[in-house]
Design a protein around this motif. Structure first.
Motif, PDB file in Angstrom:
ATOM      1  N   TYR A 360      12.770   1.765  15.978  1.00  0.00           N
ATOM      2  CA  TYR A 360      11.634   2.500  15.414  1.00  0.00           C
ATOM      3  C   TYR A 360      11.279   1.986  14.014  1.00  0.00           C
ATOM      4  O   TYR A 360      10.107   1.783  13.708  1.00  0.00           O
ATOM      5  N   ILE A 361      12.288   1.791  13.146  1.00  0.00           N
ATOM      6  CA  ILE A 361      11.931   1.421  11.757  1.00  0.00           C
ATOM      7  C   ILE A 361      11.201   0.077  11.717  1.00  0.00           C
ATOM      8  O   ILE A 361      10.310  -0.113  10.897  1.00  0.00           O
ATOM      9  N   CYS A 362      11.569  -0.841  12.613  1.00  0.00           N
ATOM     10  CA  CYS A 362      10.933  -2.165  12.591  1.00  0.00           C
ATOM     11  C   CYS A 362       9.513  -2.081  13.142  1.00  0.00           C
ATOM     12  O   CYS A 362       8.592  -2.728  12.632  1.00  0.00           O
ATOM     13  N   THR A 363       9.334  -1.275  14.176  1.00  0.00           N
ATOM     14  CA  THR A 363       8.014  -1.151  14.798  1.00  0.00           C
ATOM     15  C   THR A 363       7.057  -0.404  13.862  1.00  0.00           C
ATOM     16  O   THR A 363       5.908  -0.811  13.664  1.00  0.00           O
ATOM     17  N   PHE A 364       7.541   0.681  13.265  1.00  0.00           N
ATOM     18  CA  PHE A 364       6.687   1.414  12.308  1.00  0.00           C
ATOM     19  C   PHE A 364       6.343   0.524  11.107  1.00  0.00           C
ATOM     20  O   PHE A 364       5.240   0.594  10.563  1.00  0.00           O
ATOM     21  N   ALA A 365       7.300  -0.299  10.688  1.00  0.00           N
ATOM     22  CA  ALA A 365       7.038  -1.180   9.537  1.00  0.00           C
ATOM     23  C   ALA A 365       5.937  -2.180   9.869  1.00  0.00           C
ATOM     24  O   ALA A 365       5.068  -2.462   9.031  1.00  0.00           O
ATOM     25  N   ALA A 366       5.948  -2.704  11.084  1.00  0.00           N
ATOM     26  CA  ALA A 366       4.907  -3.666  11.471  1.00  0.00           C
ATOM     27  C   ALA A 366       3.534  -2.989  11.413  1.00  0.00           C
ATOM     28  O   ALA A 366       2.558  -3.543  10.895  1.00  0.00           O
ATOM     29  N   ALA A 367       3.468  -1.763  11.930  1.00  0.00           N
ATOM     30  CA  ALA A 367       2.194  -1.034  11.904  1.00  0.00           C
ATOM     31  C   ALA A 367       1.789  -0.728  10.458  1.00  0.00           C
ATOM     32  O   ALA A 367       0.631  -0.910  10.064  1.00  0.00           O
ATOM     33  N   GLU A 368       2.761  -0.298   9.659  1.00  0.00           N
ATOM     34  CA  GLU A 368       2.457   0.023   8.260  1.00  0.00           C
ATOM     35  C   GLU A 368       1.940  -1.208   7.520  1.00  0.00           C
ATOM     36  O   GLU A 368       1.009  -1.113   6.713  1.00  0.00           O
ATOM     37  N   ALA A 369       2.535  -2.360   7.799  1.00  0.00           N
ATOM     38  CA  ALA A 369       2.082  -3.589   7.140  1.00  0.00           C
ATOM     39  C   ALA A 369       0.612  -3.851   7.480  1.00  0.00           C
ATOM     40  O   ALA A 369      -0.172  -4.268   6.614  1.00  0.00           O
ATOM     41  N   CYS A 370       0.229  -3.580   8.718  1.00  0.00           N
ATOM     42  CA  CYS A 370      -1.177  -3.773   9.112  1.00  0.00           C
ATOM     43  C   CYS A 370      -2.084  -2.804   8.344  1.00  0.00           C
ATOM     44  O   CYS A 370      -3.110  -3.206   7.797  1.00  0.00           O
ATOM     45  N   TYR A 371      -1.701  -1.537   8.308  1.00  0.00           N
ATOM     46  CA  TYR A 371      -2.545  -0.546   7.622  1.00  0.00           C
ATOM     47  C   TYR A 371      -2.668  -0.857   6.132  1.00  0.00           C
ATOM     48  O   TYR A 371      -3.743  -0.766   5.553  1.00  0.00           O
ATOM     49  N   ARG A 372      -1.551  -1.220   5.509  1.00  0.00           N
ATOM     50  CA  ARG A 372      -1.635  -1.521   4.064  1.00  0.00           C
ATOM     51  C   ARG A 372      -2.460  -2.785   3.831  1.00  0.00           C
ATOM     52  O   ARG A 372      -3.136  -2.914   2.809  1.00  0.00           O
ATOM     53  N   SER A 373      -2.421  -3.708   4.779  1.00  0.00           N
ATOM     54  CA  SER A 373      -3.233  -4.924   4.643  1.00  0.00           C
ATOM     55  C   SER A 373      -4.712  -4.594   4.774  1.00  0.00           C
ATOM     56  O   SER A 373      -5.560  -5.241   4.162  1.00  0.00           O
ATOM     57  N   ALA A 374      -5.020  -3.588   5.572  1.00  0.00           N
ATOM     58  CA  ALA A 374      -6.416  -3.172   5.731  1.00  0.00           C
ATOM     59  C   ALA A 374      -6.988  -2.714   4.388  1.00  0.00           C
ATOM     60  O   ALA A 374      -8.129  -3.003   4.045  1.00  0.00           O
ATOM     61  N   VAL A 375      -6.164  -2.019   3.619  1.00  0.00           N
ATOM     62  CA  VAL A 375      -6.622  -1.529   2.315  1.00  0.00           C
ATOM     63  C   VAL A 375      -6.884  -2.708   1.379  1.00  0.00           C
ATOM     64  O   VAL A 375      -7.846  -2.715   0.607  1.00  0.00           O
ATOM     65  N   LEU A 376      -6.036  -3.731   1.474  1.00  0.00           N
ATOM     66  CA  LEU A 376      -6.166  -4.895   0.584  1.00  0.00           C
ATOM     67  C   LEU A 376      -7.319  -5.809   0.971  1.00  0.00           C
ATOM     68  O   LEU A 376      -7.813  -6.575   0.148  1.00  0.00           O
ATOM     69  N   ASN A 377      -7.688  -5.794   2.254  1.00  0.00           N
ATOM     70  CA  ASN A 377      -8.719  -6.723   2.755  1.00  0.00           C
ATOM     71  C   ASN A 377      -9.854  -5.967   3.416  1.00  0.00           C
ATOM     72  O   ASN A 377      -9.932  -5.912   4.637  1.00  0.00           O
ATOM     73  N   PRO A 378     -10.759  -5.394   2.610  1.00  0.00           N
ATOM     74  CA  PRO A 378     -11.831  -4.581   3.204  1.00  0.00           C
ATOM     75  C   PRO A 378     -12.600  -5.331   4.294  1.00  0.00           C
ATOM     76  O   PRO A 378     -12.991  -4.719   5.293  1.00  0.00           O
ATOM     77  N   ASP A 379     -12.753  -6.653   4.156  1.00  0.00           N
ATOM     78  CA  ASP A 379     -13.518  -7.389   5.172  1.00  0.00           C
ATOM     79  C   ASP A 379     -12.832  -7.395   6.529  1.00  0.00           C
ATOM     80  O   ASP A 379     -13.495  -7.464   7.566  1.00  0.00           O
ATOM     81  N   ALA A 380     -11.509  -7.375   6.497  1.00  0.00           N
ATOM     82  CA  ALA A 380     -10.765  -7.449   7.764  1.00  0.00           C
ATOM     83  C   ALA A 380     -10.147  -6.098   8.125  1.00  0.00           C
ATOM     84  O   ALA A 380      -9.294  -6.018   9.009  1.00  0.00           O
ATOM     85  N   ALA A 381     -10.615  -5.049   7.425  1.00  0.00           N
ATOM     86  CA  ALA A 381      -9.955  -3.744   7.580  1.00  0.00           C
ATOM     87  C   ALA A 381      -9.927  -3.271   9.031  1.00  0.00           C
ATOM     88  O   ALA A 381      -8.890  -2.836   9.529  1.00  0.00           O
ATOM     89  N   ASP A 382     -11.056  -3.381   9.719  1.00  0.00           N
ATOM     90  CA  ASP A 382     -11.108  -2.847  11.086  1.00  0.00           C
ATOM     91  C   ASP A 382     -10.099  -3.540  11.994  1.00  0.00           C
ATOM     92  O   ASP A 382      -9.428  -2.894  12.800  1.00  0.00           O
TER      93      ASP A 382
END
Ligand code: NOJ
Ligand code: NOJ
Length: 441
Positions: A360-382
């Motif tokens: 679980y911790i590894c899978t949630f971390a992968a998802a979290e990395a995507c969400y936090r990257s969305a905040v950093l990259n508004p163009d690629a957020a979706d």
């Protein structure tokens, strides 16, 4: 058993966040629980402020004994508590939990191994368990810096007399990061609590300074070496600690932390493996560390360090190629990922621990990395949000309606396995949930 999958993902997540918050709270100051282990002559009553890694732990062939206060797990749980405070869930409770955690943690720093030597009592330990005991010399040596290298303690604040993968050097850095982030939101109201917090932060920063880049065991507690995760969280703690000391008008003390962090930067860069296009997780003398493939510890390190930009942050393209390498690996490695909308992530290829399944911790971390990257990259957020959602959609099928989260999911069936209700699994869900909320906002 499984969730009503027709529920929109965000609705399911809000419910799971509440459930995880409640389960996490049960692991802190679990003073009504008791672990009796007569064969070891132990009866452990968790102390106020302790955090049990998995309070329902059973000692059996099929489950590990996680009835301990780990420095790493407990710091990450406090970080999740801070997230809950920011999101307005059980805020008063988590402020109290944190103050108690600080007081308990200071108590741990005063451990002296000499008072835990077994001596003649060793003969009373069940014969089958004696092989797991540390020697009296090793126990007596736990003084000074070795106290914070312990990695885990009994939940009543006493020394763990069992052999384990020690030393570990990430715990004090993680605790300093959590404590500094709490402090940035405002010091505890009570002056004595504020004083304890400052003392603990200094203790952890000084320890981290002295052990920056030193060999230790990794977060998986398996290999002695220099590890990306440990080095990165040390770097982040030193940097954050330096800003704190600067703001406090202690320029020289801050400079020492900056200098030490500066020594870690080339070490961190050296983990990059250009031929394989991922950050290695470890450097061990005489070993080809890239050959074992990518390790989720790298993504966990990036998240827990939480650097805002630059190398080793989510703004670092090499972190993203590492995430991709992990996704490619696990997508074909686990039967459960065949034909799935998203990947369930494990630790690394060749993991043997309790089956070496998705975690679980590894899978949630992968998802979290995507969400936090969305905040950093508004163009690629979706695109980032969609990718995070695919991962969580894939895993939510296996989360029971009651919201329990184990450590691992059996690689073919998804059944919960290894430790049950692992506190860190709940903490990792909460920070992923928080990241998604920021991403869609
Ligand atoms: C095993 C994990 O490898 C380690 O990182 C963790 O601290 C302990 N379990 C307790 O959750
Ligand atoms: C110690 C075991 O030796 C190792 O294989 C395992 O990964 C860790 N414990 C988990 O904490």
């Amino acid at each position: 058993m499984s969730n009503s999958e027709d529920m929109p993902l965000d609705v399911w997540m809000d419910g799971q966040a509440r459930s995880s918050a409640a389960k996490l709270a049960l692991a802190v100051s679990a003073t009504s629980l008791v672990k009796a282990w007569p064969g070891l002559l132990q009866t452990i009553h968790p102390a106020k402020g302790s955090v049990v890694a998995a309070p329902q732990t059973l000692r059996s062939e099929s489950e590990p004994d996680y009835f301990f206060h780990w420095l790493r797990d407990s710091a990450l749980i406090m970080q999740a508590g801070l997230t809950l405070i920011r999101r307005g869930i059980d805020a008063a409770l988590w402020r109290q939990c944190f103050d108690d955690f600080v007081a308990f943690s200071l108590g741990l720093t005063r451990i002296d191994g000499r008072s835990f030597v077994l001596g003649e009592r060793r003969a009373l330990v069940a014969p089958g368990l004696r092989q797991y005991l540390r020697s009296d010399e090793e126990i007596a040596a736990v003084q000074g810096d070795l106290v914070a290298s312990e990695a885990r303690y009994n939940a009543d604040g006493t020394l763990d007399v069992l052999q384990w993968g020690r030393p570990q050097h990430d715990g004090p850095a993680l605790r300093a990061l959590a404590a500094l982030r709490f402090l940035e939101r405002g010091p505890p109201a009570e002056p004595a609590a504020a004083q304890r917090l400052a003392t603990l932060i200094e203790y952890d920063l000084d320890y981290t300074c002295r052990h920056a880049g030193a060999p230790g065991h990794d977060i998986w507690e398996e290999a002695l070496g220099v590890h990306y995760y440990t080095t990165l969280v040390q770097f982040a703690a030193l940097k954050r600690g330096a800003s704190w000391r600067e703001a406090d008008g202690r320029g020289e003390a801050a400079e020492q932390l900056h200098r030490t962090a500066g020594r870690l930067a080339p070490l961190l860069a050296d983990f990059w493996c250009a031929e394989r296009a991922f950050y290695r997780s470890r450097r061990i003398e005489g070993q080809d560390d890239a050959a074992r493939g990518p390790d989720s510890a790298v993504i966990l390190g990036v998240l827990h360090a939480g650097l805002e930009d630059g190398d080793h942050s989510l703004g670092d393209p090499e972190v993203h190629t590492t995430l991709q390498a992990l996704d490619d690996l696990f997508a074909t490695h686990y039967a459960i990922n065949a034909g799935s909308v998203g990947t369930l992530f494990g630790r690394y290829r060749g993991d043997q621990y309790f089956g070496g399944n998705p975690w679980y911790i590894c899978t949630f971390a992968a998802a979290e990395a995507c969400y936090r990257s969305a905040v950093l990259n508004p163009d690629a957020a979706d695109a980032f949000i969609a990718r995070g959602d695919r991962i969580l959609t894939a895993i939510r099928r296996f989360v029971p309606r009651c919201g329990d989260l184990s450590e691992q999911l059996e690689r073919a069936s998804g059944a919960e396995t290894s430790a049950r209700n692992l506190s860190w699994s709940h903490a990792a869900f909460i920070t992923a949930w928080d990241a998604r909320k920021s991403a869609v906002a």
